[in-house]
Design a protein around this motif. Structure first.
Motif, short mmCIF file in Angstrom:
data_model
loop_
_atom_site.label_atom_id
_atom_site.label_comp_id
_atom_site.label_asym_id
_atom_site.label_seq_id
_atom_site.Cartn_x
_atom_site.Cartn_y
_atom_site.Cartn_z
N ARG A 1 52.78 -83.16 10.48
CA ARG A 1 52.11 -83.10 11.74
C ARG A 1 52.48 -84.32 12.36
N VAL B 1 48.84 -78.12 17.49
CA VAL B 1 49.10 -79.48 16.55
C VAL B 1 48.07 -80.68 17.43
N LEU C 1 48.27 -73.37 27.73
CA LEU C 1 48.24 -74.83 27.18
C LEU C 1 47.74 -74.86 29.00
N TYR C 2 47.65 -74.20 30.13
CA TYR C 2 46.71 -74.85 31.25
C TYR C 2 45.06 -73.02 31.24
N PRO D 1 46.64 -73.48 22.77
CA PRO D 1 48.26 -73.14 22.30
C PRO D 1 47.44 -72.58 20.96
N ARG D 2 46.62 -72.83 20.14
CA ARG D 2 45.91 -72.41 19.24
C ARG D 2 45.89 -70.71 19.81
N ILE E 1 48.02 -68.24 20.29
CA ILE E 1 49.19 -67.90 19.04
C ILE E 1 48.88 -66.73 17.91
N LEU F 1 55.89 -75.38 11.55
CA LEU F 1 54.93 -76.94 12.24
C LEU F 1 53.99 -76.53 12.38
N GLY F 2 52.54 -76.47 12.52
CA GLY F 2 51.43 -75.73 13.08
C GLY F 2 50.73 -75.24 12.64
N PHE F 3 51.11 -74.55 11.18
CA PHE F 3 50.91 -72.77 10.43
C PHE F 3 51.52 -72.80 9.33
N ARG G 1 55.09 -66.79 13.04
CA ARG G 1 53.28 -66.75 13.64
C ARG G 1 53.09 -65.56 13.98
#
Lengths: 370, 305, 512
Positions: free
Chosen positions: B169, B185, C53-54, C73-74, C77, C102-104, C159
């Motif tokens: 990350r 992230v 995001l917004y 964002p998370r 998702i 990445l991220g998960f 995801r």
């Protein structure tokens, strides 16, 4: 309120606000060592602004910073970061020193300009390396100039300890070996102070303060830089390249040439930085030649918003801070270094405020557009 | 032969602060934050390391130095990540600030602006077995424990970057922060982590200088080693093992310069230039192409301002 | 049918504009739901709110009946939203596996340590499941655009996304790749996934979508069944007035050759030329259009003509003079105007004022400077005159040009470039991102210039634009013109085949 007026007002008051914030924050350190910040600041003001010798000292302190600040600012305007002013003024100074001691028999009207020319050439040469590497090899100027600063330190050290070393000096009693320094400068290379000139106006400056004609030169250079940036084609191209080199290039501006011209100009101004001390106060160049004018020039340029007028003011502010610090140290026993902390905090708060203000203003401008 | 190990040993000693700081710089730069305030963070480490060692022992001195290095890094992080100020500008200011703070506290706490009293060092160690071999003796006996620690941090840093979630990350926010953000992230969190780590490493490097190397704090004792560390990291292409190589090369040049200075063959000032000139040569592509992180130096904001 | 996503009176404001105004619509399970609208209609803002995001200022967004979490964002998702952005969100230095996890990383890591072998197996399994063919161990930066898009979709599926949002997914794809993408999307919806498809290419929308929601100036105009509508009706709803797909154009009367490119070769990385013996001529009084899928040498073509890039062999002649060794300034001084494809990066200096931008690159001329003095008054007068002439909407020429809308920015570029009375106009993607009014304005300007006897080279990724504006068209494929024709001469299907390399160059082309 009228939006344009608001924008203008914000632009002017923001730096002042940032300085006040920094002063407030610095108080923490004063309280930490059990001093009353208010007393300290008042003493600073009284000592720094209330005496003729203090004013003269401030002007003397500010002179090199105006040069180095302008040198940094001009590179900023073209979108580059000349951290190498430090090295450039060292090289400039050593060149001036060489002209200063090695050319006997010249009248002062020739010799002094010659030293200036040598200093500017030295600064330019030292600036040529990073900009050449940037243009031809894509080396970022920040890293190369940082590295060249240290090369310059070593080179100057070598020059005054070896090649230019004064071997004919009288070794003072009690000292076993010769001092590491250049020969004495010739009288014809020394820049006069402005004492005689001021005396004409009835102002008697104390003899132990060395405020000199380099101050006037600095102001002239500041005005020249201002004119160059806003009123000449080169200045326009310089700013266009600084804001967006891609569009400048596509529009037919020779970006590489602009980079080179800018950096050479920056280096030439940088070269003059140390002279107000070297050719007035010192009689030779040795290892005590003051460092850090280049780094402080970055600070001055940032606080002055890269504007010539702002830079002069910021340099005066720095001059005042160090003079005031001398005062509080002698009078109140507060370590002078409180002021260096203050300088650091001022830079940070000024750039933070400028950043936030810039974003805010951009929003205002967007509202302005239909 | 003994001469060579002697030089190698002294090279290792001068390499250490540069290596530690360079490893720290890798974390910051890989997360996308350029940190030229390392010099100042290192100096902060020198001062507080000496102060801590003087009052609470060498180990605590090191810890205090790490903490204070992180505090300075915290300022850099706040200014560049939260307020999105130019990273170079902030770094320059950090260096000025650190210099002033060190002098100020030196005056306030040691009563002298420029030096501290002598401070106790860490207990020296000797590697068993190896120290029996005469040739290696200077390399493996009477070592500062920070030397093996520093060397171990190299593979550790590699492992963290390449084999952990954190490293994955961290690199992602340095390469493409917007992409990382859309995956949830936190760019801010990982950049803070990267910068704070760089401060911790620089602080420890400073502690090594004052506690282990000179046994006292001296004003301006870092002498640009923070910048050399930056150079070593660039020379090492932002990678831990290569940075070790670069740092050691610089250290070797430095160690050699002491020798040469005694012999007066080449002026030692000229030898001191070598690391800087080498770095420029690397960047100029004379040696090979540099590959910095793609989003290095660029402040990140979700709404693109 | 089950409702997957629901917007109820959602409003989102930005400083100075309302991006979404009281938006309401719904998306049903298993459908491909298209969002269409002009640039700036608020499509991106809308999907960025779904993706977390917004955050909306007013109204409610529901996913599977639940309000959208404000977990960023998370959170989105976690609620099963997968977003494939127009500009891919990939880490070029990472390989496919690293990008996907990445991220998960939870399912392939223990105590924060990655288990790379397990991660690879999981991604391989996904690839098998959806029949995606990808080399997993190379940096994604080395993959083709179509493959990168597959990585993006893979990321979402990994995801556990049930709602896939694709933002302008076809803009950068070849026709072939578009077909493959549509097949993949149909396979996904057949398995119960839902797709939101954002586009302004109406033909594609009608091809893939089940239902279409039209946005205009931040408002929903209507949601219609794709079967029950046609291109004309959609275009009218998008623009708010009837749209002519035909331009008024006097007959072209070509004169002597102005631009001549002869066997130009540019760029030789890995034995692959960016421009591969490219030959073409552009004459006075004609618009020569370059059609072709993006990335086939369009940028190199334009930049070598302008002198921004050197070329290796062959020659470029403008009015008989070779480009070799000439600077951009010199080439421009020879009567070449340039409208770059990336307006904000290549065409303008956003932080500078409108009047300064109006003379970018021109200040060295006698009109605007005297040796060392800039004639600022004269430049301001010039800018003010052009603002009137080109009907540029602004409150002051002293403002930074960044505060202008895209259309007005493009008009400033046009005004500047036309002011030098050029013989040759290089227009690269001149209407990209503009609204229909501005598009018409730009096209009319180009046609007027060619009718007045100028030579125009128009490069566009939009085939329709090229066919309606140009007098002669060259199809650029793999760095060479593989076919020249006059609009109307060839069927669209045939043109498409040439764009994919059906010409003689096809043998050279190997898919990587």
């Amino acid at each position: 309120m009228d939006r344009k007026l608001k924008i203008r007002l914000l632009r002017l008051t923001a730096p002042v606000g940032a300085v006040l914030f920094a002063v407030l924050l610095s108080s923490v350190f004063l309280i930490a060592i059990d001093k009353n910040p208010l007393t300290v600041y008042l003493t600073m003001l009284a000592f720094g602004l209330g005496r003729m010798d203090s004013i003269a000292a401030i002007l003397f302190n500010a002179t090199p910073l105006i040069f180095s600040g302008l040198a940094v600012a001009i590179s900023f305007k073209a979108g580059m970061f000349n951290i190498g002013v430090e090295g450039q003024y060292f090289i400039g100074a050593v060149c001036a020193a060489w002209v200063g001691f090695a050319m006997p028999g010249l009248p002062a009207v020739v010799h002094i300009p010659l030293t200036l020319l040598a200093a500017m050439t030295g600064g330019m040469l030292w600036a040529l390396v990073p900009v050449y590497l940037k243009v031809k090899r894509g080396v970022h100027e920040v890293i190369s100039t940082i590295m060249l600063n240290y090369v310059a330190y070593s080179l100057v050290h070598y020059l005054i300890a070896d090649l230019f070393m004064d071997h004919n000096q009288k070794i003072p009693e009690g000292l076993g070996s010769a001092l590491i320094r250049t020969p004495k400068f010739l009288e014809s290379a020394m820049m006069p102070t402005i004492h005689a000139f001021m005396a004409l106006w009835g102002v008697e400056l104390p003899g132990y303060i060395y405020v000199n004609w380099f101050l006037m030169l600095a102001l002239v250079v500041a005005a020249g830089v201002g004119y160059l940036l806003n009123r000449t084609p080169l200045g326009y191209e310089l700013r266009a390249v600084g804001h967006n080199p891609l569009s400048a290039e596509a529009a037919g501006i020779r970006t590489e040439t602009v980079y080179i011209k800018t950096f050479l100009l920056s280096g030439a101004i940088a070269g003059l930085t140390g002279l107000s001390h070297l050719l007035v106060f010192y009689e030779y160049m040795d290892l005590d030649f003051p460092k850090n004018f280049g780094f402080n020039g970055i600070a001055v340029a940032l606080i002055g918003g890269n504007h010539p007028m702002g830079i002069v003011l910021a340099a005066l502010l720095f001059g005042f801070l160090s003079r005031g610090a001398e005062g509080v140290q002698t009078i109140l026993g507060v370590p002078m270094d409180a002021v260096v902390i203050m300088q650091g905090i001022i830079i940070l708060s000024v750039v933070v405020v400028a950043g936030i203000l810039g974003r805010y203003l951009r929003r205002l401008e967007k509202k302005e557009a239909p | 032969m003994g001469d060579i190990t002697e030089i190698l040993a002294s090279a290792l000693r001068v390499t250490m602060p540069v290596l530690l700081t360079a490893l720290g710089a890798i974390y910051a730069e890989r997360s996308g934050v350029v940190n030229i305030g390392l010099e100042g963070m290192m100096l902060t480490g020198c001062f507080w390391g000496a102060y801590g060692a003087l009052h609470c022992g060498a180990v605590n001195g090191c810890l205090l130095a790490i903490l204070m290095g992180m505090a300075m890094a915290g300022i850099h992080a706040l200014v560049t990540i939260t307020f999105r100020v130019d990273q170079i500008v902030s770094g320059v200011a950090i260096n000025i600030l650190a210099y002033g703070l060190a002098r100020f506290f030196s005056m306030a706490l040691f009563g002298m602006a420029t030096t501290s009293p002598q401070v106790p060092g860490l207990e020296k160690i000797s590697l068993p077995i190896l120290s029996e071999v005469m040739v290696l003796k200077p390399l493996v006996t009477e070592l500062s424990p920070l030397i093996p620690v520093g060397l171990l941090l190299v593979p550790l840093t590699y492992w963290v970057l390449e084999r952990t979630v954190f490293g994955l990350r961290l690199q992602a926010v340095g390469e493409n922060p917007l992409a990382a953000d859309t995956l949830g992230v936190s760019v801010i969190r990982y950049r803070y982590a990267g910068v704070l780590l760089s401060g911790a490493f620089a602080g420890l490097a400073g502690a090594y200088l004052s506690i282990e190397h000179t046994r006292m704090y001296v004003e301006g004792m870092t002498q640009g080693q923070g910048f050399i560390a930056l150079a070593a990291m660039i020379f090492g292409n932002w990678k831990p093992f290569a940075s070790l190589g670069a740092a050691f090369l610089f250290g070797f040049a430095e160690a050699l310069s002491f020798r040469v200075a005694q012999n007066k063959v080449i002026p030692y000032q000229l030898i001191k230039m070598i690391p800087y000139l080498l770095t420029i040569a690397v960047l100029a592509g004379v040696v090979r192409k540099a590959q910095p992180p793609a989003a290095g130096g660029v402040p990140y904001s979700r709404e693109g301002e | 049918m089950e409702t997957v996503l629901e917007f109820e009176n959602v409003t989102k404001r930005f400083p100075g504009l309302v991006a979404n105004d009281q938006v309401s619509f719904d998306v049903r399970r298993g459908e491909v739901h298209a969002l269409v609208g002009e640039n700036g209609a608020g499509k991106s803002t809308l999907v960025n709110m779904i993706a977390g995001l917004y955050r909306q200022d007013e109204g409610e967004i529901r996913l599977w009946g639940e309000p959208v979490s404000n977990g960023g964002p998370r959170g989105a998702i976690a609620q099963g939203v997968g977003m494939v952005h127009q500009h891919f969100m990939l880490i070029h230095r990472f390989n496919v596996v690293q990008n996907v996890i990445l991220g998960f990383e939870e399912s392939c890591s223990r105590f924060g340590c990655l288990d790379l072998r397990q991660a690879r197996e999981m991604v391989e399994e996904l690839c098998r499941c959806y029949d995606f063919r990808l080399n997993l161990s190379v940096p994604v930066g080395t993959l083709s655009v179509g493959q990168q898009q597959r990585v993006e979709i893979l990321k979402s599926l990994y995801r556990g996304a049930n709602l896939l949002i694709l933002d302008e997914p076809t803009a950068v794809l070849t026709l072939q790749e578009v077909r493959a993408l549509f097949e993949n999307l149909r396979r996904l919806t057949a398995q119960g996934k839902t797709v939101i498809f954002i586009s302004h290419k109406l033909d594609e929308v009608l091809n893939i979508a089940d239902r279409v929601t039209v946005l205009r100036r931040g408002r929903v105009i209507a949601t219609v069944n794709a079967m029950a509508t046609d291109k004309k009706q959609l275009a009218e709803m998008m623009v708010g007035r009837p749209v002519l797909f035909q331009l008024d154009k006097p007959v072209s009367r070509p004169g002597e050759t102005v631009l001549e490119m002869d066997q130009v070769v540019q760029g030789t990385d890995a034995g692959h030329h960016k421009l591969n013996r490219l030959t073409l001529t552009v004459r006075r009084g004609e618009i020569y259009g370059i059609a072709g899928v993006e990335g086939n040498g369009q940028r190199e073509l334009v930049e070598t003509i302008m002198g921004l890039m050197p070329y290796d062999s062959g020659d470029i002649k403008i009015q008989g003079r070779s480009n070799r060794g000439r600077s951009v300034r010199d080439i421009r001084a020879g009567g070449v105007a340039y409208i770059p494809d990336d307006r904000q990066q290549r065409g303008l200096s956003l932080a500078m004022t409108v009047w300064e931008n109006a003379v970018l690159g021109l200040v060295r001329s006698d009109r605007y400077s005297r040796w060392w003095k800039l004639c600022t008054d004269r430049i301001r007068d010039f800018a003010a005159r052009k603002v009137r002439e080109f009907d540029i909407r602004l409150s002051s020429v002293e403002l930074p040009i960044r505060s202008l809308s895209g259309g007005n920015q493009q008009k400033v570029i046009l005004a500047r470039e036309m002011s030098v009375d050029p013989e040759l106009i290089i227009a690269a993607q001149p209407v990209r991102g503009l609204d229909i009014g501005a598009i018409e304005f730009v096209h009319r300007q180009l046609i007027a210039a060619r009718t007045a006897g100028k030579a125009v080279l128009l490069v566009s990724a939009d085939l329709e634009e090229v066919l309606s504006v140009a007098d002669r068209v060259g199809i650029l494929y793999n760095g060479a013109i593989v076919k020249e024709f006059i609009p109307g001469e060839l069927e669209t299907e045939t043109i498409g085949e040439y764009m994919l390399g059906a010409g003689k160059e096809a043998a050279v082309w190997t898919e990587s």
